[in-house]
Design a protein around this motif. Structure first.
Motif, PDB file in Angstrom:
ATOM      1  N   ARG A  12       0.837  -1.211   0.000  1.00 36.41           N
ATOM      2  CA  ARG A  12       0.000   0.000   0.000  1.00 36.41           C
ATOM      3  C   ARG A  12       0.868   1.256   0.000  1.00 36.41           C
ATOM      4  O   ARG A  12       0.578   2.226  -0.709  1.00 36.41           O
ATOM      5  N   SER A  13       1.935   1.230   0.769  1.00 32.68           N
ATOM      6  CA  SER A  13       2.831   2.388   0.847  1.00 32.68           C
ATOM      7  C   SER A  13       3.548   2.623  -0.478  1.00 32.68           C
ATOM      8  O   SER A  13       3.676   3.760  -0.930  1.00 32.68           O
ATOM      9  N   VAL A  14       4.023   1.552  -1.097  1.00 31.81           N
ATOM     10  CA  VAL A  14       4.707   1.684  -2.390  1.00 31.81           C
ATOM     11  C   VAL A  14       3.749   2.254  -3.434  1.00 31.81           C
ATOM     12  O   VAL A  14       4.103   3.165  -4.193  1.00 31.81           O
ATOM     13  N   LEU A  15       2.520   1.753  -3.460  1.00 27.88           N
ATOM     14  CA  LEU A  15       1.538   2.282  -4.415  1.00 27.88           C
ATOM     15  C   LEU A  15       1.240   3.752  -4.152  1.00 27.88           C
ATOM     16  O   LEU A  15       1.042   4.528  -5.096  1.00 27.88           O
ATOM     17  N   ALA A  16       1.237   4.145  -2.888  1.00 29.84           N
ATOM     18  CA  ALA A  16       1.005   5.558  -2.557  1.00 29.84           C
ATOM     19  C   ALA A  16       2.159   6.426  -3.048  1.00 29.84           C
ATOM     20  O   ALA A  16       1.933   7.530  -3.576  1.00 29.84           O
ATOM     21  N   VAL A  17       3.388   5.944  -2.898  1.00 29.93           N
ATOM     22  CA  VAL A  17       4.552   6.699  -3.375  1.00 29.93           C
ATOM     23  C   VAL A  17       4.491   6.838  -4.896  1.00 29.93           C
ATOM     24  O   VAL A  17       4.734   7.920  -5.440  1.00 29.93           O
ATOM     25  N   ILE A  18       4.147   5.764  -5.580  1.00 29.90           N
ATOM     26  CA  ILE A  18       4.007   5.825  -7.041  1.00 29.90           C
ATOM     27  C   ILE A  18       2.900   6.806  -7.411  1.00 29.90           C
ATOM     28  O   ILE A  18       3.071   7.662  -8.285  1.00 29.90           O
ATOM     29  N   GLY A  19       1.766   6.705  -6.745  1.00 30.48           N
ATOM     30  CA  GLY A  19       0.638   7.581  -7.025  1.00 30.48           C
ATOM     31  C   GLY A  19       0.940   9.046  -6.788  1.00 30.48           C
ATOM     32  O   GLY A  19       0.378   9.926  -7.453  1.00 30.48           O
ATOM     33  N   ALA A  20       1.850   9.330  -5.858  1.00 30.42           N
ATOM     34  CA  ALA A  20       2.216  10.718  -5.573  1.00 30.42           C
ATOM     35  C   ALA A  20       2.908  11.373  -6.760  1.00 30.42           C
ATOM     36  O   ALA A  20       2.959  12.603  -6.852  1.00 30.42           O
ATOM     37  N   GLU A  21       3.404  10.579  -7.686  1.00 30.94           N
ATOM     38  CA  GLU A  21       4.072  11.125  -8.872  1.00 30.94           C
ATOM     39  C   GLU A  21       3.103  11.408 -10.019  1.00 30.94           C
ATOM     40  O   GLU A  21       3.484  11.978 -11.037  1.00 30.94           O
ATOM     41  N   ARG A  22       1.827  11.021  -9.883  1.00 31.52           N
ATOM     42  CA  ARG A  22       0.854  11.174 -10.970  1.00 31.52           C
ATOM     43  C   ARG A  22       0.757  12.617 -11.460  1.00 31.52           C
ATOM     44  O   ARG A  22       0.950  12.887 -12.646  1.00 31.52           O
TER      45      ARG A  22
END
Length: 181
Positions: free
Chosen positions: A137-147
């Motif tokens: 979940r944390s990794v996906l959030a970090v990736i999503g923060a770059e959207r």
């Protein structure tokens, strides 16, 4: 939908806009998608299917967990550029919590891939001992923060990849992060 969502927020996109962009009559679009929520769900499913297929094609099964993790991150970031889509808050605000819950189901296959990568790395000792589901979940959030920075052009895809990969390797305690220090 991809082109329109890249240029505007989801609130600003109408079914008429999508039909015009697709070159079909609005009534034809409504034959396939009764409303914007259904259209967004279909778009999300298409993006998820594309990601899972690309991930399976791009990486041999015998790759290390670190290599698989890097590939996952790269594909996710490239997917944000190739198939721009609104973030969770925007979807919930525009379409309501039911549509958001349905969209969450479309993310499940990607989260499972990531959990499996993390669990494999933890088991092999390549990653430190952590809760794979929470870490995913944390990794996906970090990736999503770059959207937003990616879609707006504030950050290059290469910079986003390097930054997210370095951050995630540091977070999971991978060999790549230990070798860099």
């Amino acid at each position: 939908m991809a082109r329109l969502s890249k240029d505007r927020g989801i609130d600003a996109i109408s079914m008429t806009d999508v039909a015009a962009e697709a070159g079909v009559a609005r009534t034809v679009l409504y034959n396939y998608f009764p409303d914007k929520a259904a259209l967004l769900l279909a778009f999300s499913q298409r993006v998820t299917d594309y990601f899972v297929d690309q991930f399976d094609q791009d990486l041999p099964e015998d790759a290390t967990a670190g290599a698989r993790l890097e590939s996952f991150i790269r594909l996710q970031l490239r997917g944000l550029m190739a198939h721009p889509h609104p973030g969770a808050a925007e979807i919930t605000a525009a379409l309501g919590p039911d549509a958001y819950q349905a969209l969450a189901g479309h993310v499940a296959p990607m989260q499972k891939i990531l959990c499996d990568i993390l669990a494999s790395g933890i088991e092999s000792g390549e990653f430190r001992d952590l809760n794979a589901e929470a870490a995913a979940r944390s990794v996906l959030a970090v990736i999503g923060a770059e959207r937003i920075p990616l879609v707006s052009g504030d950050v290059t895809p290469g910079d986003a990849e390097r930054n997210v990969i370095a951050f995630v390797h540091g977070a999971v305690g991978s060999a790549a992060s230990r070798g860099a220090s």
